[in-house]
Design a protein around this motif. Structure first.
Motif, PDB file in Angstrom:
ATOM      1  N   ASP A  61      63.223  53.451 -54.733  1.00 58.58           N
ATOM      2  CA  ASP A  61      62.430  52.547 -55.557  1.00 58.58           C
ATOM      3  C   ASP A  61      61.340  51.851 -54.747  1.00 58.58           C
TER       4      ASP A  61
ATOM      5  N   TYR B  14      57.795  67.484 -58.682  1.00 59.66           N
ATOM      6  CA  TYR B  14      57.573  66.136 -58.136  1.00 59.66           C
ATOM      7  C   TYR B  14      58.855  65.622 -57.494  1.00 59.66           C
TER       8      TYR B  14
ATOM      9  N   HIS C   1      52.660  52.697 -52.596  1.00 60.18           N
ATOM     10  CA  HIS C   1      51.610  53.308 -53.418  1.00 60.18           C
ATOM     11  C   HIS C   1      51.095  54.589 -52.774  1.00 60.18           C
TER      12      HIS C   1
ATOM     13  N   LYS D 164      59.412  64.686 -53.661  1.00 66.57           N
ATOM     14  CA  LYS D 164      59.805  63.315 -53.331  1.00 66.57           C
ATOM     15  C   LYS D 164      61.027  63.322 -52.423  1.00 66.57           C
TER      16      LYS D 164
ATOM     17  N   GLU E 287      52.546  56.562 -50.760  1.00 71.73           N
ATOM     18  CA  GLU E 287      53.553  57.620 -50.787  1.00 71.73           C
ATOM     19  C   GLU E 287      53.620  58.261 -52.179  1.00 71.73           C
ATOM     20  N   LYS E 288      53.671  57.444 -53.215  1.00 66.89           N
ATOM     21  CA  LYS E 288      53.775  57.949 -54.591  1.00 66.89           C
ATOM     22  C   LYS E 288      52.509  58.641 -55.053  1.00 66.89           C
ATOM     23  N   ASP E 289      51.350  58.078 -54.702  1.00 67.21           N
ATOM     24  CA  ASP E 289      50.089  58.545 -55.269  1.00 67.21           C
ATOM     25  C   ASP E 289      49.263  59.438 -54.353  1.00 67.21           C
TER      26      ASP E 289
ATOM     27  N   LEU F 264      59.158  53.137 -52.691  1.00 66.54           N
ATOM     28  CA  LEU F 264      58.057  53.982 -52.257  1.00 66.54           C
ATOM     29  C   LEU F 264      56.760  53.198 -52.359  1.00 66.54           C
TER      30      LEU F 264
END
Length: 107
Positions: free
Chosen positions: A9, A75, A13, A79, A15-17, A11
């Motif tokens: 939870d 995804y 920005h 991840k 890393e996610k985007d 992560l």
């Protein structure tokens, strides 16, 4: 060791985007390699007129890549792979690319 749900939870920005989508793009290119190859070949053969002559190959490539980018399973796979690499980096302090390079070739 699997990351805790709290770590997942958290992560950032970037890393996610950025980082996980970058992994997805690399995997999508591998998955769509036949379409990448067809488009590349068409462009090489068409020269200046590639914009007109390679529309079909370009459309097929875009469709393949877009389908992979929208794949939630891909995804999730990327991840988990990213989280594993991040955890290994936190434990060793060595980026995964350098860890792979340090393995002797005689093994």
């Amino acid at each position: 060791m699997n990351p805790s749900s709290e770590e997942v939870d958290l992560l950032r920005h970037v890393e996610k985007d950025v980082l996980i989508p970058k992994m997805m793009r690399e995997k999508a290119k591998e998955f769509c390699s036949d379409k990448v190859e067809a488009f590349t070949k068409c462009c090489q053969e068409s020269g200046f007129f590639m914009v007109i002559k390679c529309r079909e190959e370009n459309a097929a490539l875009k469709e393949c890549l877009t389908d992979r980018y929208k794949d939630s399973a891909l995804y999730e796979e990327c991840k988990q792979e990213y989280l594993k690499e991040r955890e290994e980096f936190r434990q060793t302090g060595i980026p995964s690319k350098k860890r792979q390079q340090k393995v002797p070739s005689s093994m």
